[in-house]
Design a protein around this motif. Structure first.
Motif, PDB file in Angstrom:
ATOM      1  N   GLN A   1      -2.139  17.454  13.995  1.00 46.08           N
ATOM      2  CA  GLN A   1      -3.021  16.292  14.126  1.00 46.08           C
ATOM      3  C   GLN A   1      -4.494  16.676  14.320  1.00 46.08           C
ATOM      4  N   LYS A   2      -4.818  17.927  14.075  1.00 45.72           N
ATOM      5  CA  LYS A   2      -6.212  18.367  14.173  1.00 45.72           C
ATOM      6  C   LYS A   2      -6.663  18.895  12.818  1.00 45.72           C
ATOM      7  N   ASN A   3      -7.969  18.968  12.606  1.00 44.52           N
ATOM      8  CA  ASN A   3      -8.508  19.498  11.360  1.00 44.52           C
ATOM      9  C   ASN A   3      -9.099  20.889  11.536  1.00 44.52           C
ATOM     10  N   GLY A   4      -8.733  21.536  12.633  1.00 47.72           N
ATOM     11  CA  GLY A   4      -9.237  22.874  12.889  1.00 47.72           C
ATOM     12  C   GLY A   4      -8.149  23.922  12.784  1.00 47.72           C
ATOM     13  N   VAL A   5      -8.575  25.154  12.564  1.00 47.16           N
ATOM     14  CA  VAL A   5      -7.672  26.302  12.506  1.00 47.16           C
ATOM     15  C   VAL A   5      -8.128  27.325  13.537  1.00 47.16           C
ATOM     16  N   ALA A   6      -7.188  27.803  14.339  1.00 44.84           N
ATOM     17  CA  ALA A   6      -7.487  28.822  15.349  1.00 44.84           C
ATOM     18  C   ALA A   6      -7.210  30.205  14.772  1.00 44.84           C
ATOM     19  N   ILE A   7      -8.099  31.152  15.072  1.00 42.11           N
ATOM     20  CA  ILE A   7      -7.913  32.552  14.682  1.00 42.11           C
ATOM     21  C   ILE A   7      -7.446  33.293  15.924  1.00 42.11           C
ATOM     22  N   ILE A   8      -6.216  33.801  15.894  1.00 42.86           N
ATOM     23  CA  ILE A   8      -5.554  34.307  17.096  1.00 42.86           C
ATOM     24  C   ILE A   8      -5.276  35.799  16.979  1.00 42.86           C
ATOM     25  N   ASN A   9      -5.564  36.516  18.047  1.00 42.03           N
ATOM     26  CA  ASN A   9      -5.221  37.931  18.142  1.00 42.03           C
ATOM     27  C   ASN A   9      -3.720  38.036  18.422  1.00 42.03           C
ATOM     28  N   PRO A  10      -2.934  38.649  17.521  1.00 42.29           N
ATOM     29  CA  PRO A  10      -1.487  38.681  17.719  1.00 42.29           C
ATOM     30  C   PRO A  10      -1.025  39.599  18.837  1.00 42.29           C
ATOM     31  N   VAL A  11      -1.917  40.453  19.329  1.00 40.56           N
ATOM     32  CA  VAL A  11      -1.541  41.397  20.391  1.00 40.56           C
ATOM     33  C   VAL A  11      -1.555  40.730  21.754  1.00 40.56           C
TER      34      VAL A  11
END
Length: 342
Positions: A276-286
């Motif tokens: 329900q958002k128009n944003g994308v999060a960039i996440i550190n997988p560690v």
């Protein structure tokens, strides 16, 4: 007179017995050098047991996420999110635990990114897109809704469906990922995922979610699978057993990021849109740190507006062009974009 003496005797007996173990335990707590037990990654957490009534507790030992610790923990190389700090004591000859939840957040705010549109391609306006991924130059798509859920291979330049598999009506399909010529597709509330041959779409097997309750998004780094469940957690799946072995929690400098949905592996990071958002999060997988956010709000207005139009969903990275492909639920366009820092 006898009745009065009995009451006095019973009262005295109750007092002499003192507080119960449960009452004693209520007065105990784990104290840290943060008033609200919230820390920033890189800091040191000091702790002790608060025992205001000086009960005899025997030897007090501590553990942090199940590992023995003494009186401090270095938080430099730690996963973000909630952790458990536990004191082990002895109350009236019985072992008891005093537990405190510790929250570790990132030490900097996420970078903000925007985008430039490189190309626009046609997309099936009836597709309730849940998952999108390039594999060996071909675009795979998973669509949702009961009675409409599909696994597809699509010519992204024309929008033509090259290959299609309809899921049974009782399944609501979610995200997908492709690794080693196998497609892994999640379903929403049935606690089940499916594995297909990437070329023939033959169903090879299924797997269960052993810890999380729902399936939302999934991606891979070429060796292991990463799965979201609608919370802040991203689970790591064993590639052989497909069991959930561990997880990171998505946190930035202010708190956690929940409702993580579609996942995409992009050059060492996990990109995740929020439901329900128009944003994308960039996440550190560690460690789960949300290092950046991309605002795709303008894209919603660039597609045909209609009653069933829904939110942004579907992120695919094309390693050949090094660009991102983005669409949404019942969108008639697939956007190829390049990401730039704002």
């Amino acid at each position: 007179m006898f009745k009065s003496l009995t009451i006095i005797f019973l009262s005295a007996l109750a007092i002499s017995c003192g507080s119960s173990s449960a009452e004693k335990k209520k007065s105990l707590s784990v104290k840290t050098n943060s008033e609200n037990h919230v820390f920033t990654i890189g800091n040191t957490m000091d702790f002790s047991l608060n025992n205001p009534k000086n009960y005899d507790l025997g030897e007090v030992t501590f553990s942090f996420d199940g590992k023995p610790v003494s009186s401090s923990v270095d938080l430099s190389n730690i996963r973000l999110g909630e952790h458990q700090l536990v004191a082990q004591v002895n109350l009236d000859g019985e072992p008891e635990t005093i537990q405190q939840t510790i929250t570790v957040m990132n030490d900097m705010a996420p970078k903000v990114y925007t985008f430039n549109i490189v190309n626009e391609y046609p997309h099936d306006i009836t597709s309730y897109t849940q998952g999108l991924e390039f594999y060996k130059g071909e675009l795979y798509e998973s669509t949702g809704q009961y009675g409409e859920s599909k696994l597809r291979k699509v010519d992204y330049k024309t929008g033509e469906v090259i290959q299609n598999y309809d899921l049974p009506k009782e399944y609501f399909a979610e995200g997908l990922t492709v690794m080693n010529d196998k497609v892994y597709q999640l379903t929403w509330k049935r606690g089940t995922g499916f594995v297909y041959d990437a070329n023939s779409f033959e169903k090879l097997s299924s797997f269960k979610y052993n810890e999380s309750k729902e399936g939302w998004g999934i991606c891979n780094d070429g060796q292991v699978l990463y799965k979201s469940d609608g919370t802040e957690k991203i689970w790591t799946l064993n590639p052989e057993t497909l069991m959930e072995e561990s997880y990171v929690q998505a946190y930035h400098s202010k708190g956690k990021v929940v409702e993580l949905n579609e996942l995409e592996w992009v050059e060492g990071k996990i990109y995740s849109n929020r439901w329900q958002k128009n944003g994308v999060a960039i996440i550190n997988p560690v460690n789960g740190a949300v290092e950046g956010v991309i605002d795709f709000t303008p894209l919603h207005n660039k597609v045909t507006q209609h009653p069933k139009l829904d939110v942004l969903n579907g992120i695919a990275y094309n390693p050949e062009t090094k660009t991102l492909f983005v669409t949404g639920k019942r969108w008639d366009k697939l956007f190829e974009v390049e990401i730039v820092e704002k």
